[in-house]
Design a protein around this motif. Sequence first.
Motif, PDB file in Angstrom:
ATOM      1  N   ILE A 168       0.839  -1.206   0.000  1.00 56.00           N
ATOM      2  CA  ILE A 168       0.000   0.000   0.000  1.00 56.00           C
ATOM      3  C   ILE A 168       0.869   1.248   0.000  1.00 56.00           C
ATOM      4  O   ILE A 168       0.604   2.213  -0.700  1.00 56.00           O
ATOM      5  CB  ILE A 168      -0.959  -0.012   1.203  1.00 56.00           C
ATOM      6  CG1 ILE A 168      -1.959  -1.157   1.059  1.00 56.00           C
ATOM      7  CG2 ILE A 168      -1.706   1.309   1.317  1.00 56.00           C
ATOM      8  CD1 ILE A 168      -2.795  -1.400   2.295  1.00 56.00           C
ATOM      9  N   ASN A 169       1.889   1.244   0.839  1.00 58.68           N
ATOM     10  CA  ASN A 169       2.748   2.427   0.910  1.00 58.68           C
ATOM     11  C   ASN A 169       4.137   2.023   1.394  1.00 58.68           C
ATOM     12  O   ASN A 169       4.367   1.888   2.591  1.00 58.68           O
ATOM     13  CB  ASN A 169       2.115   3.459   1.850  1.00 58.68           C
ATOM     14  CG  ASN A 169       2.831   4.780   1.786  1.00 58.68           C
ATOM     15  OD1 ASN A 169       4.013   4.845   1.456  1.00 58.68           O
ATOM     16  ND2 ASN A 169       2.125   5.847   2.095  1.00 58.68           N
ATOM     17  N   SER A 172       5.916   4.523   3.874  1.00 54.50           N
ATOM     18  CA  SER A 172       5.445   4.463   5.255  1.00 54.50           C
ATOM     19  C   SER A 172       5.959   3.219   5.951  1.00 54.50           C
ATOM     20  O   SER A 172       6.379   3.269   7.105  1.00 54.50           O
ATOM     21  CB  SER A 172       3.924   4.457   5.289  1.00 54.50           C
ATOM     22  OG  SER A 172       3.424   5.601   4.669  1.00 54.50           O
ATOM     23  N   ALA A 173       5.922   2.102   5.229  1.00 50.94           N
ATOM     24  CA  ALA A 173       6.402   0.858   5.825  1.00 50.94           C
ATOM     25  C   ALA A 173       7.872   1.009   6.205  1.00 50.94           C
ATOM     26  O   ALA A 173       8.298   0.589   7.275  1.00 50.94           O
ATOM     27  CB  ALA A 173       6.205  -0.302   4.858  1.00 50.94           C
ATOM     28  N   ALA A 175       9.383   3.841   6.858  1.00 46.07           N
ATOM     29  CA  ALA A 175       9.486   4.791   7.969  1.00 46.07           C
ATOM     30  C   ALA A 175       9.161   4.109   9.298  1.00 46.07           C
ATOM     31  O   ALA A 175       9.696   4.486  10.330  1.00 46.07           O
ATOM     32  CB  ALA A 175       8.555   5.978   7.738  1.00 46.07           C
ATOM     33  N   LEU A 176       8.291   3.120   9.264  1.00 42.77           N
ATOM     34  CA  LEU A 176       7.962   2.407  10.498  1.00 42.77           C
ATOM     35  C   LEU A 176       9.039   1.399  10.865  1.00 42.77           C
ATOM     36  O   LEU A 176       8.962   0.746  11.893  1.00 42.77           O
ATOM     37  CB  LEU A 176       6.632   1.674  10.349  1.00 42.77           C
ATOM     38  CG  LEU A 176       5.378   2.545  10.424  1.00 42.77           C
ATOM     39  CD1 LEU A 176       4.147   1.711  10.146  1.00 42.77           C
ATOM     40  CD2 LEU A 176       5.270   3.195  11.787  1.00 42.77           C
ATOM     41  N   GLY A 177      10.020   1.246   9.989  1.00 37.46           N
ATOM     42  CA  GLY A 177      11.137   0.367  10.319  1.00 37.46           C
ATOM     43  C   GLY A 177      11.009  -1.031   9.738  1.00 37.46           C
ATOM     44  O   GLY A 177      11.736  -1.928  10.154  1.00 37.46           O
ATOM     45  N   TYR A 178      10.085  -1.240   8.804  1.00 35.41           N
ATOM     46  CA  TYR A 178       9.999  -2.553   8.172  1.00 35.41           C
ATOM     47  C   TYR A 178      10.957  -2.621   6.993  1.00 35.41           C
ATOM     48  O   TYR A 178      11.181  -1.625   6.308  1.00 35.41           O
ATOM     49  CB  TYR A 178       8.564  -2.850   7.723  1.00 35.41           C
ATOM     50  CG  TYR A 178       7.639  -3.011   8.883  1.00 35.41           C
ATOM     51  CD1 TYR A 178       7.789  -4.088   9.743  1.00 35.41           C
ATOM     52  CD2 TYR A 178       6.657  -2.075   9.153  1.00 35.41           C
ATOM     53  CE1 TYR A 178       6.967  -4.238  10.844  1.00 35.41           C
ATOM     54  CE2 TYR A 178       5.821  -2.213  10.253  1.00 35.41           C
ATOM     55  CZ  TYR A 178       5.981  -3.294  11.096  1.00 35.41           C
ATOM     56  OH  TYR A 178       5.180  -3.439  12.182  1.00 35.41           O
ATOM     57  N   ARG A 302      17.349   7.109   2.365  1.00 32.57           N
ATOM     58  CA  ARG A 302      16.663   8.202   3.055  1.00 32.57           C
ATOM     59  C   ARG A 302      16.814   8.027   4.530  1.00 32.57           C
ATOM     60  O   ARG A 302      16.760   6.907   5.036  1.00 32.57           O
ATOM     61  CB  ARG A 302      15.167   8.321   2.741  1.00 32.57           C
ATOM     62  CG  ARG A 302      14.909   9.202   1.542  1.00 32.57           C
ATOM     63  CD  ARG A 302      13.503   9.769   1.540  1.00 32.57           C
ATOM     64  NE  ARG A 302      12.504   8.780   1.869  1.00 32.57           N
ATOM     65  CZ  ARG A 302      11.394   9.051   2.531  1.00 32.57           C
ATOM     66  NH1 ARG A 302      11.170  10.272   2.944  1.00 32.57           N
ATOM     67  NH2 ARG A 302      10.506   8.131   2.783  1.00 32.57           N
TER      68      ARG A 302
END
Lengths: 302, 507
Positions: A168-169, A172-173, A175-178, A302
């Motif tokens: 999906i994104n 974001s994934a 950024a959440l550390g995945y 990033r």
Amino acid sequence: MYEELLLTILLTSVPLVLAATGELVAEKSGVLNLGVEGMMLMGAVAAFGAALTFGNPYIGMIAGGLSGMVTAAVFGLFALGLATNQVATGLALTIFGTGLSGLIGAPLVGKAIDGLAVIEIPILSSLPLIGVAFQLDFMAYLSIAIVALVSYLLTKTRAGLILRATGINHDSAHALGYNVLAVRWMAVLFGGFMAGLAGAYLPLVLTPHWAEGMTAGRGWIALALVVFASWMPWRVVIGAILFGGITIMQLAGQARGWSIQPQFLSMLPYLATIIVLVSISRRGGVLHKAPAHLGRIFYPTR
Amino acid sequence: MEMAPLLQATAITKRFGDFTANDQIDFAINPGEIHALLGENGAGKSTFVKMIYGVLQPDEGQFDFQGQAITISNPQAARQMGIGMVFQHFSQFEALTVAENIQLAMDGDEALDQLSERIETLSAAYGIPIGADRIVADLSVGEQQRVEILRCLLQSPKLLIMDEPTSVLTPQETEQLFTVIRQLADEGCAILFISHKLDEIKALCPRATILRGGKKIDVIESAQQTTRQIAELMVGTAISDVTASSHQISDTVMFEVTGLNKPSEGPFDVALSDISFSLRPGQILGVAGIAGNGQDELLSALIGEWRQPASCATMALGGQDVRHLAPEKRRQAGMGFIPEDRNGHAAVPGMNLTENTLLTSHSHATVTQRGFINRATLQQRAATIISEFDVRIPHNNPNANQLSGGNLQKFVVGREILKQPDVLIVSQPSWGVDIGAAMLIRQALLDLASSGSAILLISQDLEELFSLSSHIAVLYAGTLSASYDVADMTPEKIGLLMGGAAMGEAS
């Protein structure tokens, strides 16, 4: 007579279910791998070669899956490792797989193997009409088990949630550390294994020979099927039976001298996909749409 | 009482290639403190907080958390220590539910049902109710932010970082957020608050650390400084007010719209009814109104993205009927457009600045000749925009999404203004940009008007409307009030009109 027809439809749909379920998982993670046809062919040739060499179709099955997975790794190396365009890479993979499988398979042409045995399930298999669904081979049962497992993993487990989130994104994934790339690598390899199994099904069950390009477009139908099923595993099964049915109708129709052009019938699966696509996008339900980051390139920096 | 800081940063340095984003930054925050981090776009605020949250690693320097030297190797590690972060652009998964989104950000393996229950209990406790099984795509921006905040609160954070949390909120939602923040601080949670809005900082944060050009400039007691002093510390130079040269408005009508109607096209779409206004050369007509009262719809009708000639009595540019014209034709006729969403509407994020320049100027005779793009002219144009509007670029010809918000906005505004349009339609030109960029943009708009162009300025920022507009009208529930001379308007009157009162009652 109807039982025979139904059996043929079910057998035709098995490789579609296998390949489409694998591709569904890859796409859910955000990777569009158009190389299904190529991976299937690689699976088919490896399965035939292994079954011929070892005289055991189950070894052939595993060899087919692994061969599809190795082919998918080539895709992963480029599309994930080097962040190349997924559409171009996938198309190249199909061309590559078609050629390489033909080369490997050249000495195998004209040979024959013993295919997978039918495993009859007691009682159920003696039911009228639907009994044929319980007179199938190991891989056919396996395909349903895998669909059930994939459906459960995707919707009910945290691992499945992470995989969907990645599709999906991916930013974001990340950024959440995945680890987006690790998730996608696993999904792509799974997709390759499944496509390999799908390819293996052709020489191991449908026709006990190897022929160049024997998948005959099934990889493309599997791709369409994922869209048709709007990325929901159980719908893949329904769609595969439908698509399998249309394919068989076309053969049966020809045999009976129906006046419908066979070309028209072979077009139907794709027409159905387009109709479903249009109706999905008009309904606008977010849940049923494609993974938002499908086919987008992820740069982990990033 | 001198408390030991909760988090202390010593000489933190971060480089990206040759570029030093953070240079020897010292910083400290105490438990229960609401501390502001201030700076212009590109000052290094985001880089700095990303290192606290473990997204980036510092090249040099040290973090101490509760007196212990620590390495924050990834966001999970940060969360385990009790550091939470609410991002400026919410990193949410639109197709997933609130509970699923939150579960993704949690480290434990809590069952979804149980988590949903906790979410609803907690959201009620802080007065920010939200349904755990709603799909995030269906939530308003304010509600999406609540999800982010709840996500952090569920982990009982000791330090909560908020990156420009108010930039997307209505004034009421902002007030509500501040209540939550104060409640959290009272409970002992430290809040690191990043914002451009200095009034908010003064109202909320007793102390502020100011960054400029990647360096720490000062730590101030915000109550003891005026907004202007703080702004000057951020920018590094004295700030000149925009000079509102007395509006020289000529009598001829440049652009006229009467009886514009637009039906609602979806559940979140506002119907426009009977919108009429006229613009004269030199005039800046400000359109005030709370977001969601038809701003987007008005913009799309004026740009021509939505057009149905039959639903509009008049839309004329200098006498020429433009109702049926597509956006590009309207541009050729002398209109310019600056939509508020710079990333995706005004500019294509994945294209470089030269290409983005081409997008609104390809019909210009010097840019394309017989269908071929004149690269040299185009690059020249892009370079002119970059130099005249002080667009700071990380390297030569970057992609639009590599610029910070303020710099991209300067670029987008510059691109349209340098074309000297007769009529400029602009929406929220200084939304989410720092004060230096905002001043530059506002001055450019004023200069354009005094050179004889007419401007329609859609904005929710009253200060901006008053400092720029010659006339103000209010958009409420899809209807536009009459235009009033700015001298006759007060914020109170606008406030009443925004709430739907007629001008008779307002005055």
